[in-house]
Design an enzyme around this catalytic site. Structure first.
Site, PDB file in Angstrom:
ATOM      1  N   GLU A 449       0.832  -1.223   0.000  1.00 20.88           N
ATOM      2  CA  GLU A 449       0.000   0.000   0.000  1.00 20.88           C
ATOM      3  C   GLU A 449       0.859   1.263   0.000  1.00 20.88           C
ATOM      4  OE1 GLU A 449      -3.102   0.595  -0.453  1.00 20.88           O
ATOM      5  OE2 GLU A 449      -3.961  -1.407  -0.286  1.00 20.88           O
TER       6      GLU A 449
HETATM    7  C1  LIG Z   1       2.745  -9.930   0.588  1.00 18.28           C
HETATM    8  C2  LIG Z   1       2.414  -8.869  -0.415  1.00 18.28           C
HETATM    9  C3  LIG Z   1       1.095  -8.613  -0.728  1.00 18.28           C
HETATM   10  C4  LIG Z   1       0.784  -7.670  -1.711  1.00 18.28           C
HETATM   11  N1  LIG Z   1      -0.521  -7.519  -2.100  1.00 18.28           N
HETATM   12  C5  LIG Z   1      -0.796  -6.746  -3.186  1.00 18.28           C
HETATM   13  C6  LIG Z   1      -2.104  -6.712  -3.747  1.00 18.28           C
HETATM   14  O1  LIG Z   1      -3.023  -7.346  -3.227  1.00 18.28           O
HETATM   15  N2  LIG Z   1      -2.318  -5.974  -4.855  1.00 18.28           N
HETATM   16  C7  LIG Z   1      -1.327  -5.270  -5.444  1.00 18.28           C
HETATM   17  O2  LIG Z   1      -1.581  -4.627  -6.455  1.00 18.28           O
HETATM   18  N3  LIG Z   1      -0.069  -5.274  -4.945  1.00 18.28           N
HETATM   19  C8  LIG Z   1       0.213  -5.993  -3.833  1.00 18.28           C
HETATM   20  N4  LIG Z   1       1.489  -6.034  -3.324  1.00 18.28           N
HETATM   21  C9  LIG Z   1       2.527  -5.267  -3.984  1.00 18.28           C
HETATM   22  C10 LIG Z   1       3.055  -4.107  -3.148  1.00 18.28           C
HETATM   23  O3  LIG Z   1       2.115  -3.075  -3.123  1.00 18.28           O
HETATM   24  C11 LIG Z   1       4.407  -3.718  -3.745  1.00 18.28           C
HETATM   25  O4  LIG Z   1       5.323  -4.729  -3.369  1.00 18.28           O
HETATM   26  C12 LIG Z   1       4.886  -2.364  -3.273  1.00 18.28           C
HETATM   27  O5  LIG Z   1       4.091  -1.357  -3.826  1.00 18.28           O
HETATM   28  C13 LIG Z   1       6.351  -2.114  -3.648  1.00 18.28           C
HETATM   29  O6  LIG Z   1       6.583  -2.413  -4.983  1.00 18.28           O
HETATM   30  P1  LIG Z   1       7.826  -3.336  -5.395  1.00 18.28           P
HETATM   31  O7  LIG Z   1       7.734  -4.587  -4.633  1.00 18.28           O
HETATM   32  O8  LIG Z   1       7.873  -3.408  -6.862  1.00 18.28           O
HETATM   33  O9  LIG Z   1       9.099  -2.558  -4.860  1.00 18.28           O
HETATM   34  P2  LIG Z   1       9.812  -1.333  -5.582  1.00 18.28           P
HETATM   35  O10 LIG Z   1       8.810  -0.357  -6.051  1.00 18.28           O
HETATM   36  O11 LIG Z   1      10.796  -1.864  -6.552  1.00 18.28           O
HETATM   37  O12 LIG Z   1      10.589  -0.691  -4.355  1.00 18.28           O
HETATM   38  C14 LIG Z   1      11.820  -1.223  -3.837  1.00 18.28           C
HETATM   39  C15 LIG Z   1      12.435  -0.171  -2.906  1.00 18.28           C
HETATM   40  O13 LIG Z   1      12.739   1.015  -3.658  1.00 18.28           O
HETATM   41  C16 LIG Z   1      12.084   2.143  -3.075  1.00 18.28           C
HETATM   42  N5  LIG Z   1      11.624   3.044  -4.136  1.00 18.28           N
HETATM   43  C17 LIG Z   1      10.961   2.711  -5.262  1.00 18.28           C
HETATM   44  N6  LIG Z   1      10.682   3.808  -5.986  1.00 18.28           N
HETATM   45  C18 LIG Z   1      11.143   4.859  -5.293  1.00 18.28           C
HETATM   46  C19 LIG Z   1      11.162   6.280  -5.498  1.00 18.28           C
HETATM   47  N7  LIG Z   1      10.590   6.831  -6.572  1.00 18.28           N
HETATM   48  N8  LIG Z   1      11.771   7.051  -4.584  1.00 18.28           N
HETATM   49  C20 LIG Z   1      12.334   6.511  -3.478  1.00 18.28           C
HETATM   50  N9  LIG Z   1      12.348   5.195  -3.229  1.00 18.28           N
HETATM   51  C21 LIG Z   1      11.771   4.382  -4.112  1.00 18.28           C
HETATM   52  C22 LIG Z   1      10.916   1.586  -2.286  1.00 18.28           C
HETATM   53  O14 LIG Z   1      10.530   2.466  -1.239  1.00 18.28           O
HETATM   54  C23 LIG Z   1      11.476   0.266  -1.795  1.00 18.28           C
HETATM   55  O15 LIG Z   1      12.192   0.455  -0.607  1.00 18.28           O
HETATM   56  C24 LIG Z   1       1.816  -6.926  -2.317  1.00 18.28           C
HETATM   57  C25 LIG Z   1       3.149  -7.156  -1.945  1.00 18.28           C
HETATM   58  C26 LIG Z   1       3.457  -8.122  -1.022  1.00 18.28           C
HETATM   59  C27 LIG Z   1       4.901  -8.369  -0.674  1.00 18.28           C
END
Ligand SMILES: Cc1cc2nc3c(=O)[nH]c(=O)nc-3n(C[C@H](O)[C@H](O)[C@H](O)COP(=O)(O)OP(=O)(O)OC[C@H]3O[C@@H](n4cnc5c(N)ncnc54)[C@H](O)[C@@H]3O)c2cc1C
Length: 598
Positions: A449
């Site tokens: 989220e």
């Molecule tokens: C158990 C679980 C349940 C989930 N359930 C859902 C769901 O039901 N529906 C759904 O749609 N998604 C879901 N998600 C996805 C979740 O919302 C994403 O994992 C989250 O938004 C982060 O995206 P990412 O994993 O691609 O990490 P990334 O976006 O790659 O981020 C990796 C790191 O980089 C940092 N970062 C990225 N971009 C920036 C920026 N512009 N500036 C500074 N820092 C940055 C982040 O803060 C983080 O620390 C779920 C994830 C998990 C693990």
């Protein structure tokens, strides 16, 4: 017997003594309700949570869902729990009467949800996703979509998911590639892949309604080209009959650190595995207008973020109560002043350092719970506002507090779980006790989220600066009012009021200084630190409010509140001073660190 999930005494204090929730039925929206109905709902949800959710918390952690290539299996207790809450009409409790809801205040519904999350956050996840999905469709969907999807979800026959993320697009939803091709009959066919989708693929409900973000070819680039679709697992035939399978397939289940009881999936849309109407492509229905999907999602995301914050509080809370119970019973060591090795060992709660860990947990979880219930009441004031001014103020406060309400408990109630393990010593590190699972379950909350970093950019880059600082000004007004009330009260509240005022004024000054230099890159580089300092000051304000609500009342419960407030002002609030110094200096250490120096 005292519950090990949440303290009902504390909920009553926060809802009734502090937030005066029983005044809400004076407003038209809540006129059907009274303290009696609120109490009955809290009682019911505590019982349901204890009987149907807590019973399989460890089992669903040990036996996560499995996929045999065709069907996903989930332990039967999860369906029994979801059926029990559906039968008790819990899913629609805060929704409009017109939809068959009970139109309860969100503050009461959030307090009720806390029982489920504390008892079993994975099983509660299916419930929360279905509620959020139904809420979104009820707000932006057509009458037909409400009839076809929302009503069966509220009845517990269908469940819901939120399918935003893709492998390459998590924080940056502008980069999603799932596409939606318009069809002559007004529907769409979706093609693409979604990652991390919770609650998708299982056999526990007749159908699963996925709310999917996708791009319609030819639309604007970036987030402005994102639309929202309702994409059911099974198509719906005449009269609401369940029709053929839609072209959505499960590629696989993700295996998680915690929250293992809820399915988490990789889904393919439109790969041709199923061919509804003889063609590949997942049939989807546009929600609202094209290209406005992210705006719709964000409208609802605020409530979902409060839900995440409440989940984090609930896990912190149950860990705190369990470690408190353990500390009262575990004999170990003797008083620091005792020289007699033959003397009986004392319970570890007698050691000051163990009390420090318990007090820190109490300050974090009761502070976090206070903030979440305060925000939930703001949603109620918005829904029932008696003037535009009242609605605007509630909106501005919610805007600025939501990133804090999502992130602060995700960080500090997780820290509470860490301390709960520490209080248990070696036993806390073993799977025989619950607290290690609470920590693993809670570790998700700073990630989903909107990650911690993304929330901090939202707070500093948008919420604080929005409309020339109008949100910050709205928060300033309520904090100033609390400080004035504390001064009128005198004694300890007045002294804490001085400390709060000085920290808050410093934060306001530092915020202005960070932007005055015109160096946005440096200002934003330490946004996570800003979120942390901001959050601690907000929680100090919540604790001062609780201290005032406890004024003049005697007894252990109120003395405990006073001591926890004292702890927060003495041990926690002082942490913000060096953070504010660093922020004001527009420190560039992180910016100047080069990739090759790591
Ligand atoms: C158990 C679980 C349940 C989930 N359930 C859902 C769901 O039901 N529906 C759904 O749609 N998604 C879901 N998600 C996805 C979740 O919302 C994403 O994992 C989250 O938004 C982060 O995206 P990412 O994993 O691609 O990490 P990334 O976006 O790659 O981020 C990796 C790191 O980089 C940092 N970062 C990225 N971009 C920036 C920026 N512009 N500036 C500074 N820092 C940055 C982040 O803060 C983080 O620390 C779920 C994830 C998990 C693990």
């Amino acid at each position: 017997m005292r519950s090990m999930l949440i303290s009902r005494r504390d909920l009553d204090f926060l809802l009734y003594d502090w937030l005066l929730i029983e005044e809400l039925p004076k407003r038209e929206r809540f006129a059907e309700h009274s303290r009696e109905t609120f109490d009955a709902v809290l009682e019911l949800c505590e019982q349901l949570a204890t009987r149907f959710f807590a019973n399989h918390n460890k089992k669903s952690d040990a036996h996560e869902p499995t996929f045999d290539g065709k069907v996903v299996s989930v332990i039967p207790e999860v369906k029994q729990a979801l059926d029990a809450v559906a039968a008790a009409d819990v899913i629609a409790m805060a929704m409009d009467e017109g939809l068959g809801g009970a139109q309860l205040p969100v503050a009461v519904a959030q307090a009720a949800y806390a029982w489920f999350a504390a008892a079993n956050v994975s099983t509660a996840g299916y419930l929360m996703l279905t509620m959020a999905n139904a809420n979104l469709l009820a707000t932006f969907g057509t009458a037909e979509q409400i009839e076809t999807f929302v009503k069966p979800m509220l009845a517990g026959r269908f469940s819901g998911t939120m399918a935003l993320s893709e492998t390459q697009a998590g924080s940056s939803l502008a980069d999603i590639t799932t596409r939606a091709e318009p069809q002559p009959d007004g529907s769409y066919r979706l093609f693409g892949s979604k990652m991390w989708i919770s609650g998708a693929e299982h056999e526990m409900t007749e159908n699963i309604v996925n709310l999917v973000l996708a791009k319609i070819p030819g639309g604007p680039p970036g987030t402005k080209g994102i639309s929202l679709f309702s994409v059911p697992k099974y198509l719906i035939g005449d009269g609401g009959r369940i029709g053929p399978r839609n072209d959505i397939v499960l590629v696989g289940l993700n295996h998680k650190m915690g929250q293992r009881g809820i399915t988490n999936t990789v889904l393919n849309f439109g790969d041709g595995s199923f061919q509804p109407g003889g063609e590949p492509g997942a049939v989807g229905y546009l929600v609202g207008e094209a290209h406005r999907g992210l705006a719709y999602m964000f409208t609802m995301m605020n409530e979902a973020r409060l839900g995440v914050g409440m989940g984090a509080v609930a896990l912190g809370y149950t860990g705190y109560l369990k470690s408190l119970e353990y500390a009262r019973q575990r004999p170990q060591g003797r008083p620091a002043t005792s020289k007699d090795p033959a003397a009986a060992q004392i319970p570890i709660i007698e050691h000051a350092d163990v009390r420090r860990m318990l007090l820190a947990q109490k300050a974090y979880v009761e502070g976090g719970l206070g903030l979440l219930l305060y925000c939930a009441k703001l949603v109620d004031l918005q829904h029932s506002a008696e003037s535009d001014d009242e609605r605007d103020t509630a909106q501005m406060l919610l805007d600025i507090l939501t990133p804090v309400a999502k992130s602060w408990p995700s960080q500090w109630c997780l820290a509470a779980n860490d301390l709960a393990i520490q209080v248990h010593g070696g036993y806390g590190y073993s799977r025989e006790y619950d607290v290690e699972q609470h920590y693993r379950d809670n570790r998700l909350n700073p990630i989903h989220e909107g990650t911690h970093g993304i929330q901090s950019l939202d707070l500093l880059g948008r919420k604080v600066t929005h409309r020339d600082g109008a949100n910050l000004h709205a928060l300033d007004q309520v904090i100033v009012a609390t400080v004035a009330a504390a001064r009128r009260s005198g004694g300890e509240p007045a002294a804490d009021g001085d400390l709060l005022e000085s920290a808050w004024q410093r934060l306001v000054g530092v915020t202005a200084a960070m932007f005055a230099a015109g160096d946005i890159e440096s200002a934003m580089a330490n946004s996570a630190l800003y979120l942390e300092a901001f959050g601690h000051i907000v929680i100090a304000w919540i604790w001062l409010e609780q201290l005032l609500a406890a004024e003049g009342r005697a007894g252990d419960f109120y003395d405990g509140k006073r001591q926890a407030a004292r702890f927060f002002f003495r041990y926690e609030l002082p942490k913000v001073a060096p953070q504010l110094d660093l922020l004001e200096s527009l420190d560039r250490t992180t910016l100047e660190m080069r990739e090759s120096w790591f």
